[in-house]
Write an enzyme that holds these catalytic residues in place. Sequence first.
Site, PDB file in Angstrom:
ATOM      1  N   HIS A 130     -61.136 -32.640   8.304  1.00 40.88           N
ATOM      2  CA  HIS A 130     -61.422 -32.691   6.863  1.00 40.88           C
ATOM      3  C   HIS A 130     -62.668 -33.537   6.595  1.00 40.88           C
ATOM      4  O   HIS A 130     -63.570 -33.116   5.857  1.00 40.88           O
ATOM      5  CB  HIS A 130     -60.192 -33.272   6.138  1.00 40.88           C
ATOM      6  CG  HIS A 130     -60.387 -33.492   4.661  1.00 40.88           C
ATOM      7  ND1 HIS A 130     -59.661 -32.819   3.710  1.00 40.88           N
ATOM      8  CD2 HIS A 130     -61.217 -34.320   3.983  1.00 40.88           C
ATOM      9  CE1 HIS A 130     -60.039 -33.220   2.503  1.00 40.88           C
ATOM     10  NE2 HIS A 130     -60.984 -34.133   2.639  1.00 40.88           N
ATOM     11  N   GLU A 131     -62.714 -34.729   7.198  1.00 43.39           N
ATOM     12  CA  GLU A 131     -63.851 -35.632   6.934  1.00 43.39           C
ATOM     13  C   GLU A 131     -65.143 -35.069   7.517  1.00 43.39           C
ATOM     14  O   GLU A 131     -66.203 -35.174   6.890  1.00 43.39           O
ATOM     15  CB  GLU A 131     -63.578 -37.039   7.485  1.00 43.39           C
ATOM     16  CG  GLU A 131     -62.374 -37.766   6.872  1.00 43.39           C
ATOM     17  CD  GLU A 131     -62.382 -37.802   5.351  1.00 43.39           C
ATOM     18  OE1 GLU A 131     -63.461 -37.744   4.733  1.00 43.39           O
ATOM     19  OE2 GLU A 131     -61.285 -37.869   4.764  1.00 43.39           O
TER      20      GLU A 131
HETATM   21 NI    NI Z   1     -62.134 -35.260   1.275  1.00 46.57          NI
END
Ligand code: NI
Length: 177
Positions: free
Chosen positions: A142-143
């Site tokens: 996600h990051e």
């Molecule tokens: Ni985020």
Amino acid sequence: MAIKPVLRMGSPVLASPSKQVHDFSKSILLPIIRDMLDTMKDEGGIGIAAPQIGCNMRLIMFGFDESERYPGEEAIPFTVLINPEIEILSQQITEDWEGCLSVPGMRGLVPRYDEIRYRGQDEKGQWIERSVSGFHARVVQHECDHLDGILYPERIKNLKKFGFEEELKHLIWPEDL
Ligand code: NI
């Protein structure tokens, strides 16, 4: 340092790829890292990427012991990662619920690889390399997506599984009912 406003979905900064970090001077990195940490903690997040506070550098941080936003998930050691790279270790993909400080109040069901190896440098330039799975692998994917200008809603396969956390909580945390 300072709590910064988190840019929200729609901001062009969040949709743009971030730049590789070449200069590891403390005077450049530390103020940004402190701002990211203060902002992440203030928002109760478990991860944040530099572009979320308006800085287009390939710099992320993540980690938590216990999280109200993600109850029951296994702890992740606090990590600062610069110029991260991901290697996929298994083609196995699992869908699970995600949120994002840049998409406040919302959750979506997002497919992610189960097992990855990630590699990058910390703020001192030391290399970090870990093979991880499950939620840890999800958070890092996600990051890292943020650094490529991708937000999790773009990954959702079924948009019926995207909406307001309050409305979806019976699906996200069914055991709590
Ligand atoms: Ni985020």
